[in-house]
Enzyme design. Structure first.
Site, short mmCIF file in Angstrom:
data_model
loop_
_atom_site.label_atom_id
_atom_site.label_comp_id
_atom_site.label_asym_id
_atom_site.label_seq_id
_atom_site.Cartn_x
_atom_site.Cartn_y
_atom_site.Cartn_z
N GLY A 1 0.78 -1.23 0.00
CA GLY A 1 0.00 0.00 0.00
C GLY A 1 0.81 1.28 0.00
O GLY A 1 0.62 2.15 -0.85
N GLU A 2 1.75 1.44 0.95
CA GLU A 2 2.46 2.70 1.12
C GLU A 2 3.94 2.69 0.73
O GLU A 2 4.47 3.76 0.42
CB GLU A 2 2.35 3.15 2.58
CG GLU A 2 0.92 3.41 3.03
CD GLU A 2 0.83 3.72 4.51
OE1 GLU A 2 1.86 3.59 5.19
OE2 GLU A 2 -0.25 4.10 4.97
N PRO A 3 4.65 1.57 0.78
CA PRO A 3 6.10 1.61 0.55
C PRO A 3 6.57 2.33 -0.71
O PRO A 3 7.61 3.00 -0.67
CB PRO A 3 6.48 0.11 0.50
CG PRO A 3 5.48 -0.55 1.38
CD PRO A 3 4.20 0.21 1.15
N PRO A 4 5.86 2.26 -1.85
CA PRO A 4 6.40 2.95 -3.05
C PRO A 4 6.29 4.47 -2.98
O PRO A 4 6.81 5.15 -3.87
CB PRO A 4 5.52 2.41 -4.19
CG PRO A 4 4.85 1.19 -3.64
CD PRO A 4 4.68 1.46 -2.18
N LEU A 5 5.64 5.04 -1.95
CA LEU A 5 5.43 6.48 -1.91
C LEU A 5 6.74 7.25 -1.99
O LEU A 5 6.87 8.20 -2.77
CB LEU A 5 4.66 6.87 -0.64
CG LEU A 5 4.28 8.34 -0.51
CD1 LEU A 5 2.91 8.48 0.16
CD2 LEU A 5 5.31 9.14 0.28
#
Length: 224
Positions: free
Chosen positions: A155-159
């Protein structure tokens, strides 16, 4: 109630005080880091990735265009390739907004200025790279990964990979400064808005346009 439809069943359950909802709670196993001894697991696993971006900046307006972006993510064994791909693309573009345009400003009295679409910009379709390639790491065996089918959360890691655009802008701004005969080290403020890019190019127009704050004069807005 043989033959009853869903509405009748729901009504009967409601008046009989029967709960038709269900919920569950997941506890991540093996988590228990000891800060005193620095032992134990702090996280169940790590979701890793890398991104490379190429940008073009307009030295007269400070605008930028993302020419290309390549992303490689290690998310274990993907449960649904299409969903994971969309999560990576969306999180990355959110990171682009965070690092290039979403500037938080406050009035000197502490009131937030950037409170809505008129003052706070988010990425749009024009901010998508002209060439956008995303791939998932394949051919890796995860013997110690005790998750569902060896998958990882995405969900968030590629931000933060969106910051690759910020660093590309910084390199492009450095090149523009060199073309103007300026080789001094500088710090490109974050987020790299059009204003910050334009003023960081340090040419004759930017130098003439810069206004020095007078003693005791307060700025109209405060950056954070």
């Amino acid at each position: 109630m043989p033959g009853a439809d869903i509405g009748e069943l729901a009504k009967a359950a409601y008046f009989d005080r029967i709960n038709l909802s269900a919920n569950g709670f997941y506890k991540t196993p093996d988590i228990g880091h000891d800060w005193d001894t620095n032992e134990g697991l702090m996280y169940f696993y790590f979701t890793l990735g890398i991104a490379v971006s190429e940008v073009e900046i307009d030295v007269l307006t400070g605008d930028h265009t993302i020419i290309s972006t390549d992303i490689l993510m290690d998310i274990g064994k993907s449960l649904n390739y299409s969903i994971d791909l969309g999560q990576i693309e969306g999180a990355w573009l959110q990171g682009v907004g965070w690092s290039t345009m979403e500037e938080t400003l406050f009035f000197p009295n502490g009131m937030l200025f950037t409170r809505g679409p008129g003052t706070y910009k988010i990425p749009g379709f024009r901010d998508i790279p002209q060439r956008f390639r995303v791939d998932l790491l394949d051919g890796v065996e995860y013997k110690q990964l005790k998750t569902i089918h060896g998958s990882k959360g995405i969900g968030e890691p590629p931000l933060f990979l969106g910051a690759s655009v910020y660093f590309a802008i910084r390199d492009a701004t450095t090149a523009a400064r060199k073309d103007n005969g300026n080789t001094e080290k500088f710090t490109l403020p974050h987020p790299a808005t059009a204003e910050q890019i334009r003023m960081s190019c340090v040419d004759q127009i930017a130098t003439m346009s810069k206004i020095q704050r007078k003693e005791g004069e307060k700025p109209w807005a405060v950056r954070v």
